[in-house]
Design an enzyme around this catalytic site. Structure first.
Site, PDB file in Angstrom:
ATOM      1  N   ASP A   1       0.752  -1.245   0.000  1.00 21.18           N
ATOM      2  CA  ASP A   1       0.000   0.000   0.000  1.00 21.18           C
ATOM      3  C   ASP A   1       0.789   1.305   0.000  1.00 21.18           C
ATOM      4  O   ASP A   1       1.997   1.347   0.149  1.00 21.18           O
ATOM      5  CB  ASP A   1      -1.033  -0.024   1.119  1.00 21.18           C
ATOM      6  CG  ASP A   1      -2.403   0.394   0.572  1.00 21.18           C
ATOM      7  OD1 ASP A   1      -2.484   0.697  -0.626  1.00 21.18           O
ATOM      8  OD2 ASP A   1      -3.379   0.423   1.347  1.00 21.18           O
TER       9      ASP A   1
ATOM     10  N   GLU B   1     -18.404  -8.802   0.633  1.00 22.05           N
ATOM     11  CA  GLU B   1     -18.806  -9.442   1.892  1.00 22.05           C
ATOM     12  C   GLU B   1     -20.330  -9.555   1.975  1.00 22.05           C
ATOM     13  O   GLU B   1     -20.870 -10.576   2.420  1.00 22.05           O
ATOM     14  CB  GLU B   1     -18.265  -8.637   3.086  1.00 22.05           C
ATOM     15  CG  GLU B   1     -16.735  -8.692   3.180  1.00 22.05           C
ATOM     16  CD  GLU B   1     -16.116  -7.726   4.183  1.00 22.05           C
ATOM     17  OE1 GLU B   1     -14.884  -7.698   4.285  1.00 22.05           O
ATOM     18  OE2 GLU B   1     -16.865  -6.977   4.852  1.00 22.05           O
TER      19      GLU B   1
ATOM     20  N   ASP C   1      24.925  -3.004 -35.918  1.00 23.99           N
ATOM     21  CA  ASP C   1      23.674  -2.303 -36.223  1.00 23.99           C
ATOM     22  C   ASP C   1      23.910  -0.799 -35.984  1.00 23.99           C
ATOM     23  O   ASP C   1      24.806  -0.429 -35.221  1.00 23.99           O
ATOM     24  CB  ASP C   1      22.572  -2.843 -35.309  1.00 23.99           C
ATOM     25  CG  ASP C   1      21.348  -1.966 -35.284  1.00 23.99           C
ATOM     26  OD1 ASP C   1      20.821  -1.677 -36.370  1.00 23.99           O
ATOM     27  OD2 ASP C   1      20.935  -1.547 -34.176  1.00 23.99           O
ATOM     28  N   TYR C   2      23.138   0.053 -36.616  1.00 26.58           N
ATOM     29  CA  TYR C   2      23.390   1.493 -36.453  1.00 26.58           C
ATOM     30  C   TYR C   2      22.486   2.132 -35.382  1.00 26.58           C
ATOM     31  O   TYR C   2      22.928   2.399 -34.274  1.00 26.58           O
ATOM     32  CB  TYR C   2      23.236   2.212 -37.811  1.00 26.58           C
ATOM     33  CG  TYR C   2      23.585   3.677 -37.694  1.00 26.58           C
ATOM     34  CD1 TYR C   2      24.916   4.078 -37.613  1.00 26.58           C
ATOM     35  CD2 TYR C   2      22.595   4.651 -37.613  1.00 26.58           C
ATOM     36  CE1 TYR C   2      25.253   5.420 -37.447  1.00 26.58           C
ATOM     37  CE2 TYR C   2      22.918   5.992 -37.459  1.00 26.58           C
ATOM     38  CZ  TYR C   2      24.245   6.369 -37.378  1.00 26.58           C
ATOM     39  OH  TYR C   2      24.572   7.689 -37.206  1.00 26.58           O
TER      40      TYR C   2
HETATM   41  P1  ADP Z   1     -11.427   0.363   2.896  1.00 29.10           P
HETATM   42  O1  ADP Z   1     -10.319  -0.559   2.731  1.00 29.10           O
HETATM   43  O2  ADP Z   1     -11.294   1.612   2.108  1.00 29.10           O
HETATM   44  O3  ADP Z   1     -11.752   0.673   4.312  1.00 29.10           O
HETATM   45  P2  ADP Z   1     -13.082  -1.906   2.074  1.00 29.10           P
HETATM   46  O4  ADP Z   1     -14.546  -1.981   1.793  1.00 29.10           O
HETATM   47  O5  ADP Z   1     -12.235  -2.512   1.036  1.00 29.10           O
HETATM   48  O6  ADP Z   1     -12.738  -0.371   2.315  1.00 29.10           O
HETATM   49  O7  ADP Z   1     -12.758  -2.642   3.427  1.00 29.10           O
HETATM   50  C1  ADP Z   1     -13.399  -2.366   4.627  1.00 29.10           C
HETATM   51  C2  ADP Z   1     -13.210  -3.539   5.567  1.00 29.10           C
HETATM   52  O8  ADP Z   1     -13.498  -3.116   6.899  1.00 29.10           O
HETATM   53  C3  ADP Z   1     -14.139  -4.680   5.265  1.00 29.10           C
HETATM   54  O9  ADP Z   1     -13.446  -5.895   5.342  1.00 29.10           O
HETATM   55  C4  ADP Z   1     -15.209  -4.594   6.344  1.00 29.10           C
HETATM   56  O10 ADP Z   1     -15.692  -5.843   6.769  1.00 29.10           O
HETATM   57  C5  ADP Z   1     -14.496  -3.927   7.492  1.00 29.10           C
HETATM   58  N1  ADP Z   1     -15.430  -3.073   8.230  1.00 29.10           N
HETATM   59  C6  ADP Z   1     -16.226  -2.158   7.707  1.00 29.10           C
HETATM   60  N2  ADP Z   1     -16.958  -1.565   8.660  1.00 29.10           N
HETATM   61  C7  ADP Z   1     -16.613  -2.120   9.806  1.00 29.10           C
HETATM   62  C8  ADP Z   1     -17.000  -1.925  11.145  1.00 29.10           C
HETATM   63  N3  ADP Z   1     -17.902  -1.002  11.510  1.00 29.10           N
HETATM   64  N4  ADP Z   1     -16.421  -2.669  12.058  1.00 29.10           N
HETATM   65  C9  ADP Z   1     -15.510  -3.581  11.710  1.00 29.10           C
HETATM   66  N5  ADP Z   1     -15.099  -3.791  10.486  1.00 29.10           N
HETATM   67  C10 ADP Z   1     -15.638  -3.078   9.530  1.00 29.10           C
HETATM   68  C1  G6P Z   2      -7.557   1.406   3.089  1.00 34.92           C
HETATM   69  C2  G6P Z   2      -6.070   1.425   2.822  1.00 34.92           C
HETATM   70  C3  G6P Z   2      -5.313   0.661   3.889  1.00 34.92           C
HETATM   71  C4  G6P Z   2      -5.678   1.189   5.248  1.00 34.92           C
HETATM   72  C5  G6P Z   2      -7.192   1.157   5.432  1.00 34.92           C
HETATM   73  C6  G6P Z   2      -7.624   1.758   6.761  1.00 34.92           C
HETATM   74  O1  G6P Z   2      -8.004   0.125   2.960  1.00 34.92           O
HETATM   75  O2  G6P Z   2      -5.824   0.891   1.544  1.00 34.92           O
HETATM   76  O3  G6P Z   2      -3.927   0.768   3.705  1.00 34.92           O
HETATM   77  O4  G6P Z   2      -5.056   0.440   6.264  1.00 34.92           O
HETATM   78  O5  G6P Z   2      -7.811   1.881   4.393  1.00 34.92           O
HETATM   79  O6  G6P Z   2      -7.085   3.032   6.923  1.00 34.92           O
HETATM   80  P1  G6P Z   2      -6.118   3.399   8.141  1.00 34.92           P
HETATM   81  O7  G6P Z   2      -5.656   4.771   7.849  1.00 34.92           O
HETATM   82  O8  G6P Z   2      -6.978   3.295   9.343  1.00 34.92           O
HETATM   83  O9  G6P Z   2      -5.008   2.418   8.188  1.00 34.92           O
END
Ligand code: ADP
Ligand code: G6P
Length: 735
Positions: A142, A390, A508-509
C-alpha cells in the site's frame, strides 16, 4: 525455513492500553481484513505499526507489547508522534490518499511531510533488512510504503520483492502534479512485481512510468537497467468461507442466542414485513461518498414518497484518520445531514436513518449484512471495496440486491450488481426503486453468479496468484538465455578474437552505434563515431559491416566516402570497400501501392507519426507521438496489416517505435549469412538492439558472439545494459 515477510503500515491488530493492560483489537480496512487470512499460516511474519506512538507506550511496557504482537505473528516498527503526524496523517493521508482518489483539491504538497515519509519508509525498510534472509520473499503493501521496495533493493539486490497497491493508481494527468512523482515511481520500481486491483490502475501506472521516467515498457514489463519489473492486476477477493459460514451459523441461531442489535432489527422487521432495510457501510472517508448517498436518499424519498415509513437506511461509518481536517469536516457534515434528513422526514413510528459511528464486532457486521435487503455502496472512488463482496457472501438464500458505484474497483468483477454513477441522483433514485421491486427470482439469479465468482476468486487465490507470479518473475529473470556481458566474459571473448585468423563483425546502427532522434536524419554519425569506425575498418583480417534497416541514400551520404562495408534496408543492398551499392536480394515492390494508403490513414489519425519510404520497404514511425497513444495505434496497425498481407510474401517488423513492412525474403539474418558463407571466418560478432537484429542473432552460427543492447528478451548470447556502453565495448577490439 524461507519465510514471507508481509509489510504494511497497519498490522492485523491494533493495540490499546487501558490502565497498564494491553488489548488487541482487529484492524479495520480492506488491507488488514483481507491479508489476515493469508497471514494465518506459520511461515510468515507481518511487520507494521502497532497503532501506538512511542509516547503512548508507558515505560517498561515495550516487551509486553512485543509479546502481544508475536502472538499474531507480528512485529512492530516504532514511530514517534511527530513521525506519525508527518508520515501517516501528513504525506500518506493528506497528499497521496486524496491525490490517488482524484481529490486534487484536498492534496497538500508539503516538503516537511515528504521528508518524514521518506525517513519512516526507511525505518520500515530497515526493519525488513534486520530479519530478512537472502531467500525470503518480501511483500510490501500500500501507499504508505511506496519507497520501501527500492530501499530494500539497494541493500539486497537479489531478494524477491512484491508490492501491492490497495488504492487506485490515478491517471498520469493527476499523478504528474505531485512534486515527488519520480521518486515515488523509482521507489516502487525496486520491486520485482507490482500488483494493482484493476487493469485501469495498471495502465495508468505504466503510462506514468513511460512518460515521467522515459523507461522502456513492453506489454506489462518495465526494463530498468539490468532488471525487468512485471506489472499486473490481481483483483483482491475476500475470505468467502468465513463470511458465508458465519452467515449460515447466524441463520441457525435460536432467538435467545441473538445479539442485541439483531433483536432490534428483527423487531422492526416483524412490525412491518414489507419494510426494506438499505445498508451503507464504510470507513468515514470522503472517497466513500457517504454525504452524497444521504442526499440521494433524501431525493429518493421526495421522488418516491410512497416509500416513506417503508424503507430505512442503516448507516455504519467507522471512525478513520480523525486527525486529518478533511475527515473532521466530513464527520460534521454527515452528523448534520443525518440530523436534518431525520428531522425532515421522521414520524412518530419511523426514523428514516439509523446512524452508527463506530467499529463493530464481526458478529454485528454479519447481523447487518444478513438483515439488509439492499446494500447500497456508492464510493466516488474506491480501489476495490470489499464490503460489496462481503455482503454478497453472506446472502445464504441468495436474496438481496447490491447497488454499487461504477467507481469502485470491485464493480469490474460484479457486473450482476446494479451499477450506478454516484453523482447521478436521478439514476440512483430509480435504481433504489428497481431494487425494492426486483423479483426474488432475479435477485437469486444475479447473486448465484456473483457468489460463484467470489467463492472461486477468494482472498487465498488472490494471494497465491500474486505469490506465484512473483516467484515466476524471479525465475524468468534468471532464465534469460542471454547473460550480461561481464568483464570476465569479455576477457574470454578478447582471447578468442586475438587467436582468430579471419574475423567478421556486424554492427547495427540506430539504437546501437547512435542514439534515437525524433527525426531519423538527425541521428547522423558524430566525429567520435567516425573515428571509431575508421579504426575498426582498418583492423587486419577483420571484415566490419554496418548492417541497418536504413535506406541506401542516407548511408551513401554518410558512409560511402569512408568506404565502410554496409548492408542496408535489412539486406536488400550491399556495398563493400567503397563500391556502389548492389542488390543482395531480388525483391518486389508492387505491394507498396496497397499498403501506402493504409499507413497514410494512420499518419492522419496519429499526430507526430510519419511514413519513411525506402526502396523496398515502408516504415511507419511513431517515436514522436504520445507514448500511450502511439502504442495503441501500433497495435491497431499491426492487426490491420496482418489481415491485409495474409496472402502476400510480406512481413511486418516491430522495431523500436517503428513498424516496417517488407518482403519476407529480406532480413538481416539472411544477409549476414550470405556474407558469412563467402569466406572461412573463425570469429563472428554481431551487435544490435531491436527485433530486426534478432534475425542475425538467430541465424548466425552458434559460435558467433551475439550481443543485444538493452534487456528485452533476445536470442543473443549476451546483453549489455544500454547504448552508452556500446562504443566502449567496441574499443576493446581495437586495443
Ligand atoms: P477500505 O479498505 O477503504 O476501508 P473496504 O470496503 O475494502 O474499504 O474494506 C473495509 C473492511 O473493513 C471490510 O473488510 C469490512 O468488513 C471492514 N469493516 C467495515 N466496517 C466495519 C466496522 N464497523 N467494524 C468492523 N469492520 C468493519
Ligand atoms: C484502506 C487502505 C489501507 C488502510 C485502510 C484503513 O483500505 O488501503 O492501507 O489500512 O484503508 O485506513 P487506516 O488509515 O486506518 O489504516
Amino acid at each position: 525455513m524461507d519465510k514471507t515477510i508481509i509489510i504494511s503500515n497497519r498490522l492485523p491488530v491494533q493495540l490499546q492500553i487501558d490502565n497498564g493492560s494491553i488489548t488487541a483489537i482487529p484492524s479495520v480496512g480492506g488491507l488488514a481484513t483481507g491479508m489476515k487470512s493469508v497471514h494465518s499460516g506459520g511461515d510468515s511474519l507481518w511487520i507494521g505499526w502497532s497503532g501506538l506512538t512511542d509516547e503512548e507506550i508507558p515505560d517498561g511496557l515495550a516487551p509486553e507489547i512485543d509479546k502481544a504482537l508475536a502472538k499474531h505473528g507480528s512485529s512492530k516498527v516504532n514511530l514517534t508522534s511527530e513521525e506519525v503526524d508527518g508520515f501517516y496523517y501528513g504525506f500518506s493521508n493528506r497528499t497521496i490518499w486524496p491525490l490517488f482518489h482524484y481529490f486534487l483539491e484536498y492534496s497538500e504538497f508539503e516538503l516537511q511531510s515528504w521528508e518524514t515519509y521518506k525517513a519512516v519508509n526507511q525505518k520500515f525498510a530497515d526493519a525488513i533488512l534486520k530479519v530478512a534472509g537472502q531467500n525470503d520473499t518480501i511483500w510490501v503493501h500500500d501507499y504508505q510504503l511506496m519507497l520501501v521496495p527500492q530501499m530494500v533493493r539497494e541493500k539486497r539486490p537479489n531478494i524477491s520483492i512484491g508490492f501491492f497497491l490497495h488504492i487506485p493508481f490515478p491517471s498520469y494527468e493527476i499523478f504528474r502534479t505531485m512534486p515527488w512523482r519520480k521518486e515515488v515511481l523509482m521507489g516502487l520500481l525496486g520491486s520485482d512485481l507490482i500488483g494493482f486491483h484493476t487493469y485501469d490502475y495498471e495502465r495508468h501506472f505504466l503510462s506514468s512510468v513511460r512518460r515521467l521516467l522515459g523507461l522502456e515498457v513492453s506489454f506489462n514489463d518495465i526494463y530498468l537497467e539490468d532488471r525487468v519489473i512485471k506489472v499486473d492486476s490481481f483483483p483482491m477477493g475476500i475470505d468467502y468461507k468465513k463470511f458465508s459460514e458465519a452467515a449460515k451459523k447466524h441463520d441457525e441461531n435460536k432467538t435467545g442466542e441473538r445479539s442485541e442489535l439483531q433483536r432490534r432489527l428483527d423487531m422492526h422487521k416483524e412490525s412491518d414485513p414489507e419494510a426494506k432495510f438499505f445498508l451503507s457501510i464504510d470507513r468515514l472517508d470522503y472517497s466513500k461518498g457517504i454525504a452524497k448517498r444521504l442526499n440521494a436518499f433524501e431525493y429518493f424519498l421526495t421522488k418516491y414518497p410512497q416509500y416513506k415509513e417503508k424503507v430505512r437506511l442503516i448507516v455504519l461509518a467507522v471512525p478513520s484518520r480523525s486527525n486529518v481536517p478533511q475527515y473532521q469536516l466530513l464527520k460534521k457534515e454527515i452528523d448534520e445531514l443525518v440530523g436534518r434528513i431525520n428531522g425532515e422526514f421522521s414520524t412518530v413510528s419511523w426514523t428514516p436513518i439509523w446512524y452508527f459511528y463506530r467499529s463493530m464486532p464481526f458478529e454485528n457486521l454479519i447481523d447487518l449484512y444478513t438483515s439488509s435487503d439492499i446494500a447500497w455502496l456508492t464510493p466516488i472512488r474506491d480501489g476495490m471495496n470489499l464490503v460489496a463482496k462481503e455482503y454478497i457472501a453472506t446472502r445464504t438464500d441468495k436474496t438481496g440486491v447490491l447497488i454499487l458505484s461504477e467507481m469502485a474497483g470491485s464493480a469490474n468483477e460484479m457486473n450482476e450488481a446494479l451499477l450506478i454513477n454516484p453523482n447521478n441522483f436521478e439514476e440512483i433514485a430509480d435504481t433504489l426503486y428497481e431494487a425494492i421491486n426486483m423479483p426474488v427470482e432475479e435477485q437469486k439469479a444475479r447473486n448465484a453468479i456473483l457468489q460463484k465468482r467470489l467463492e472461486r476468486y477468494n482472498v487465498e487465490k488472490w494471494a497465491n496468484d500474486f505469490m506465484t507470479s512473483l516467484k515466476n518473475q524471479k525465475l524468468i529473470d534468471h532464465s534469460y538465455k542471454s547473460r550480461k556481458l561481464s568483464n570476465d566474459i569479455l576477457g574470454d571473448i578478447k582471447k578468442e578474437y586475438k587467436k582468430a585468423k579471419k574475423r567478421l563483425m556486424f554492427l547495427d546502427y540506430d539504437g546501437t552505434l547512435a542514439g534515437f532522434h525524433g527525426d531519423p536524419q538527425k541521428a547522423n554519425p558524430d566525429e567520435a563515431l567516425y573515428g571509431l569506425l575508421d579504426r575498426m575498418s582498418a583492423l587486419e583480417n577483420t571484415d566490419v559491416y554496418l548492417i541497418s534497416g536504413r535506406d541506401k541514400d542516407t548511408f551513401t551520404k554518410w558512409f560511402l566516402p569512408k568506404k565502410y562495408n554496409m548492408i542496408v534496408e535489412h539486406g536488400v543492398w550491399i556495398s563493400e570497400n567503397g563500391e556502389d551499392f548492389r542488390m543482395l536480394e531480388n525483391v518486389k515492390k508492387d505491394w507498396m501501392e496497397k499498403i501506402h494508403p493504409v499507413l497514410e490513414s494512420f499518419v492522419d489519425r496519429t499526430p507526430g507519426s510519419f511514413i519513411e519510404e525506402k526502396n523496398y520497404s515502408l516504415a511507419w514511425h511513431y517515436r514522436k507521438t504520445d507514448p500511450d497513444f502511439g502504442q495503441k495505434r501500433a497495435t491497431e496497425l499491426n492487426t490491420v496489416l496482418t489481415s491485409l498481407i495474409a496472402n502476400d510474401d510480406l512481413s511486418i517488423l516491430n522495431g523500436n517505435k517503428v513498424i516496417e513492412i517488407k518482403s519476407s525474403n529480406v532480413n538481416k539474418g539472411r544477409a549476414a549469412m550470405r556474407v558469412f558463407s563467402q569466406q572461412e571466418y573463425d570469429f563472428v560478432f554481431a551487435i544490435g538492439d531491436d527485433w530486426t537484429d534478432e534475425f542475425m542473432f538467430q541465424e548466425l552460427p552458434e559460435s558467433a558472439i551475439t550481443v543485444k543492447v538493452g534487456r528485452q528478451k533476445t536470442q543473443a548470447s549476451y546483453y549489455i545494459d544500454s547504448i552508452k556502453n556500446v562504443r566502449g565495448l567496441l574499443e576493446h577490439f581495437i586495443e
